[in-house]
Write an enzyme that holds these catalytic residues in place. Structure first.
Site, PDB file in Angstrom:
ATOM      1  N   GLY A  12       0.812  -1.211   0.000  1.00  0.00           N
ATOM      2  CA  GLY A  12       0.000   0.000   0.000  1.00  0.00           C
ATOM      3  C   GLY A  12       0.849   1.266   0.000  1.00  0.00           C
ATOM      4  O   GLY A  12       2.023   1.255   0.371  1.00  0.00           O
ATOM      5  N   ARG A  16      -2.613   8.540   3.752  1.00  0.00           N
ATOM      6  CA  ARG A  16      -2.803   9.452   4.885  1.00  0.00           C
ATOM      7  C   ARG A  16      -1.500   9.961   5.500  1.00  0.00           C
ATOM      8  O   ARG A  16      -1.504  10.871   6.310  1.00  0.00           O
ATOM      9  CB  ARG A  16      -3.677   8.779   5.953  1.00  0.00           C
ATOM     10  CG  ARG A  16      -5.150   8.796   5.593  1.00  0.00           C
ATOM     11  CD  ARG A  16      -5.962   7.936   6.529  1.00  0.00           C
ATOM     12  NE  ARG A  16      -5.793   6.517   6.231  1.00  0.00           N
ATOM     13  CZ  ARG A  16      -6.305   5.519   6.971  1.00  0.00           C
ATOM     14  NH1 ARG A  16      -6.997   5.802   8.058  1.00  0.00           N
ATOM     15  NH2 ARG A  16      -6.108   4.273   6.626  1.00  0.00           N
ATOM     16  N   ASN A 172     -10.169  -7.245  14.542  1.00  0.00           N
ATOM     17  CA  ASN A 172      -9.158  -8.008  13.824  1.00  0.00           C
ATOM     18  C   ASN A 172      -7.865  -7.205  13.795  1.00  0.00           C
ATOM     19  O   ASN A 172      -7.831  -6.073  13.312  1.00  0.00           O
ATOM     20  CB  ASN A 172      -9.676  -8.235  12.394  1.00  0.00           C
ATOM     21  CG  ASN A 172      -8.619  -8.802  11.470  1.00  0.00           C
ATOM     22  OD1 ASN A 172      -7.664  -9.428  11.924  1.00  0.00           O
ATOM     23  ND2 ASN A 172      -8.815  -8.584  10.177  1.00  0.00           N
ATOM     24  N   SER A 425      54.106  27.905  20.507  1.00  0.00           N
ATOM     25  CA  SER A 425      52.813  28.483  20.102  1.00  0.00           C
ATOM     26  C   SER A 425      52.932  29.204  18.768  1.00  0.00           C
ATOM     27  O   SER A 425      54.014  29.650  18.385  1.00  0.00           O
ATOM     28  CB  SER A 425      52.362  29.485  21.155  1.00  0.00           C
ATOM     29  OG  SER A 425      52.127  28.793  22.359  1.00  0.00           O
ATOM     30  N   ARG A 460      61.718  33.920  12.869  1.00  0.00           N
ATOM     31  CA  ARG A 460      60.879  35.070  13.192  1.00  0.00           C
ATOM     32  C   ARG A 460      61.775  36.301  13.189  1.00  0.00           C
ATOM     33  O   ARG A 460      62.964  36.211  13.495  1.00  0.00           O
ATOM     34  CB  ARG A 460      60.165  34.896  14.537  1.00  0.00           C
ATOM     35  CG  ARG A 460      61.081  34.729  15.712  1.00  0.00           C
ATOM     36  CD  ARG A 460      60.314  34.240  16.954  1.00  0.00           C
ATOM     37  NE  ARG A 460      61.230  34.155  18.091  1.00  0.00           N
ATOM     38  CZ  ARG A 460      61.058  33.342  19.117  1.00  0.00           C
ATOM     39  NH1 ARG A 460      60.032  32.520  19.170  1.00  0.00           N
ATOM     40  NH2 ARG A 460      61.920  33.332  20.103  1.00  0.00           N
TER      41      ARG A 460
HETATM   42  C1  UD1 Z   1      -7.210  -4.418   7.620  1.00  0.00           C
HETATM   43  C2  UD1 Z   1      -8.275  -5.492   7.833  1.00  0.00           C
HETATM   44  C3  UD1 Z   1      -9.085  -5.148   9.074  1.00  0.00           C
HETATM   45  C4  UD1 Z   1      -8.158  -5.018  10.274  1.00  0.00           C
HETATM   46  C5  UD1 Z   1      -7.051  -4.012   9.988  1.00  0.00           C
HETATM   47  C6  UD1 Z   1      -6.041  -4.062  11.115  1.00  0.00           C
HETATM   48  C7  UD1 Z   1      -8.911  -6.345   5.640  1.00  0.00           C
HETATM   49  C8  UD1 Z   1      -9.935  -6.324   4.577  1.00  0.00           C
HETATM   50  N1  UD1 Z   1      -9.141  -5.578   6.687  1.00  0.00           N
HETATM   51  O1  UD1 Z   1      -7.873  -3.213   7.345  1.00  0.00           O
HETATM   52  O2  UD1 Z   1     -10.035  -6.163   9.318  1.00  0.00           O
HETATM   53  O3  UD1 Z   1      -8.893  -4.647  11.407  1.00  0.00           O
HETATM   54  O4  UD1 Z   1      -6.377  -4.337   8.761  1.00  0.00           O
HETATM   55  O5  UD1 Z   1      -5.028  -3.072  10.952  1.00  0.00           O
HETATM   56  O6  UD1 Z   1      -7.945  -7.061   5.522  1.00  0.00           O
HETATM   57  N2  UD1 Z   1      -2.002  -3.993   1.536  1.00  0.00           N
HETATM   58  C9  UD1 Z   1      -1.380  -4.534   0.436  1.00  0.00           C
HETATM   59  N3  UD1 Z   1      -2.062  -4.644  -0.723  1.00  0.00           N
HETATM   60  C10 UD1 Z   1      -3.347  -4.256  -0.837  1.00  0.00           C
HETATM   61  C11 UD1 Z   1      -3.990  -3.714   0.274  1.00  0.00           C
HETATM   62  C12 UD1 Z   1      -3.302  -3.604   1.458  1.00  0.00           C
HETATM   63  O7  UD1 Z   1      -0.213  -4.892   0.511  1.00  0.00           O
HETATM   64  O8  UD1 Z   1      -3.886  -4.410  -1.942  1.00  0.00           O
HETATM   65  C13 UD1 Z   1      -1.262  -3.865   2.790  1.00  0.00           C
HETATM   66  C14 UD1 Z   1      -1.118  -2.435   3.241  1.00  0.00           C
HETATM   67  O9  UD1 Z   1       0.098  -1.879   2.729  1.00  0.00           O
HETATM   68  C15 UD1 Z   1      -1.078  -2.571   4.745  1.00  0.00           C
HETATM   69  C16 UD1 Z   1      -1.904  -3.828   5.013  1.00  0.00           C
HETATM   70  O10 UD1 Z   1      -1.978  -4.530   3.800  1.00  0.00           O
HETATM   71  O11 UD1 Z   1       0.223  -2.772   5.216  1.00  0.00           O
HETATM   72  C17 UD1 Z   1      -3.308  -3.524   5.548  1.00  0.00           C
HETATM   73  O12 UD1 Z   1      -4.039  -2.819   4.567  1.00  0.00           O
HETATM   74  P1  UD1 Z   1      -5.018  -1.649   4.927  1.00  0.00           P
HETATM   75  O13 UD1 Z   1      -5.587  -1.123   3.662  1.00  0.00           O
HETATM   76  O14 UD1 Z   1      -4.342  -0.690   5.825  1.00  0.00           O
HETATM   77  O15 UD1 Z   1      -6.170  -2.450   5.697  1.00  0.00           O
HETATM   78  P2  UD1 Z   1      -7.140  -1.870   6.791  1.00  0.00           P
HETATM   79  O16 UD1 Z   1      -8.197  -1.070   6.140  1.00  0.00           O
HETATM   80  O17 UD1 Z   1      -6.348  -1.244   7.877  1.00  0.00           O
END
Ligand code: UD1
Ligand code: CA
Length: 476
Positions: A12, A16, A172, A425, A460
């Site tokens: 990701g 933010r 989760n 010095s 000197r």
């Molecule tokens: C996810 C969980 C949620 C949990 C939360 C905990 C899912 C659908 N939801 O939500 O239940 O409570 O984490 O922090 O799994 N990432 C990828 N590829 C993608 C999407 C995400 O590598 O296509 C990685 C992101 O970089 C990140 C992690 O997965 O490190 C979590 O993704 P994020 O989009 O932050 O999930 P949350 O909405 O936080």
């Protein structure tokens, strides 16, 4: 434990964070955020790891290049956490053990907790174990929906939840342990019919239940461990917890930290017992501090090694240096790429630049600058001096205001001062020049030619006294 692999989700962008740098590479107590779960997984006993990368994949790859166990899977489009795990399947082709799944933005998970989850996974005979915690404010997290018998039957994301489901506090953590056979079968069949149009990894919970496989929750008591970092405010908060953990471990190992909340010690720094660290100190990079040292207020030590019994006074900056034992670095001194042997004293306000090597019992005093020099045992330069491109023997006394004139505007030249030389010095050495052992250079001398051993060099203008000159001036 050859049957444990880990997948770490890090594809990701981290919108933010509002940053040009991908979120998981932002540093947390000195290490990129994603390095924390990688290390936790390694310590939990994994034999191999796949990092799922997408945004700034090369930056992440570069950081981990050559790291044992770590392989990469590219997820070109970030279609969701389920899709991310599916992208890692090929890299774990043929793997039949258990798979840990971690998130690159959940850095504070501890290896002990992962081991607890792995053990529980084995003990309950589950195909999937989900790490959960209870939160006062569960907003934004997936909620755990349990059946009557306590099993986890579903995870529902905030955006898909009914008001009743949103009221649930068990969430989760985004960290799982799964049997490979079940996991890789399931992730390819996830759909994206949900509020975000994403392939949710959390759907595998429902799939396990549909297949009659067991899915259990493993609760972690401290929500800090599963705190997700999404913006810079959370990054700072996680940083605070990370430092607390680092400082606490050091204190329990015998380091005195006067005010842990105001002490910045990076992950990986080593500090010996009976060392005292005062407020405002920063220890970063691969830094090792010996036993019984005192590191005073505001000292900054980066990528350096200090022996036992060293004292570093307030405001000193020490970068990429190697110090022996009982070295005294006085207030405000700055040193970089220097090797300092035992029982030397430096500063206050000294500047040791790259390529400085000081042998034992050397003294460098205030406002002394050095660069590319070696200085033999017991030699001293106590005040206001520049020594560059020089080899200085042992027991040499360098007088106040001495300058090695090492640069002729085109090239640098060396000054050689042999053992037991006394430099008065205000002496200038116009390099290249060699001073033979046991010679004396008179104060105020500009040395332009080599001086043989055991000699006096003096250059000197003879002094002229004009008697009554001042009185005559007044009478005019
Ligand atoms: C996810 C969980 C949620 C949990 C939360 C905990 C899912 C659908 N939801 O939500 O239940 O409570 O984490 O922090 O799994 N990432 C990828 N590829 C993608 C999407 C995400 O590598 O296509 C990685 C992101 O970089 C990140 C992690 O997965 O490190 C979590 O993704 P994020 O989009 O932050 O999930 P949350 O909405 O936080
Ligand atoms: Ca997240």
């Amino acid at each position: 434990m050859g049957d444990l692999a880990a997948i770490i989700l890090a594809a990701g962008k981290g919108t933010r964070m509002k940053s040009d740098l991908v979120k998981v590479m932002h540093p947390l107590a000195g290490a990129p955020m994603v390095a924390w779960p990688v290390e936790a997984a390694r310590q939990a006993g994994t034999s191999r790891m796949v990092l799922v990368v997408g945004h700034q994949a090369d930056t992440i790859r570069e950081h981990f290049a050559g790291t044992e166990q770590v392989a990469f899977a590219l997820q070109e489009e970030q279609l969701g956490t389920g899709h991310a795990v599916a992208s890692a399947a090929a890299a774990l082709g043929g793997f039949t053990g258990r798979v840990l799944i971690l998130c690159g933005d959940v850095p504070l998970i501890r290896p002990e907790t992962l081991r607890g989850m792995i053990d529980a996974h084995g003990a309950t005979g589950a195909a999937l174990t989900v790490l959960t915690t209870r939160l006062e404010n569960p907003f934004g997290y997936g909620r755990i929906i349990r059946g009557f018998d306590g099993r986890v039957i579903r995870i529902v994301e905030e955006k898909d939840a009914t008001p009743e489901e949103r009221g649930r506090r068990e969430v989760n953590a985004g960290i799982y342990c799964a049997d490979a056979a079940f996991l890789f079968g399931a992730v390819t069949r996830i759909g994206n019919d949900n509020a975000q149009g994403e392939y949710y990894l959390t759907d595998i919970v429902t799939m396990a239940n549909e297949q009659g496989l067991r899915c259990t929750a493993h609760a972690v008591a401290d929500p800090v461990e599963v705190m997700g970092v999404n913006d810079r405010a959370q990054l700072a908060e996680a940083g605070r917890f990370a430092r607390q953990r680092i400082n606490r471990e050091l204190m329990l190992d015998g380091v005195t930290i006067v005010d842990p909340a105001a002490t910045y010690i990076d992950r990986g720094a080593v500090v010996g017992r009976d060392t005292t660290v005062h407020p405002g100190v920063h220890l970063s990079g691969e830094t090792r501090i010996g036993e019984g040292c005192t590191i005073e207020q505001g000292a900054v030590i980066k990528g350096s090694t200090l022996g036992n019994g060293c004292v570093v006074e307030p405001g000193a900056v020490i970068r990429s240096c190697r110090l022996g034992s009982r070295v005294m670095v006085k207030a405000g001194s700055v040193m970089e790429d220097a090797i300092i042997h035992d029982q030397t004293a430096i500063g206050p306000m000294a500047h040791l630049r790259p390529g400085t090597e000081l042998m034992a019992h050397v003294k460098i005093g205030n406002f002394v600058e050095t660069k590319k020099i070696t200085m033999g045992e017991g030699s001293k330069a106590s005040h206001l001096t520049y020594l560059g491109d020089a080899s200085i023997g042992s027991n040499v006394n360098v007088g106040c205001g001495t300058i090695t004139c090492n640069y002729d505007g085109v090239r640098k030249h060396r000054t050689v001062i042999e053992d037991d030389v006394f430099v008065g010095s205000d002496v200038q050495f116009v390099a290249p020049v060699t001073i033979g052992r046991n010679s004396l250079i008179a104060a105020g001398t500009t040395v332009t030619r080599d001086v043989p051993p055991d000699s006096l060099a003096i250059a000197r203008a003879p002094q002229v006294n004009k008697d009554g000159w001042k009185l005559k001036q007044r009478d005019q």
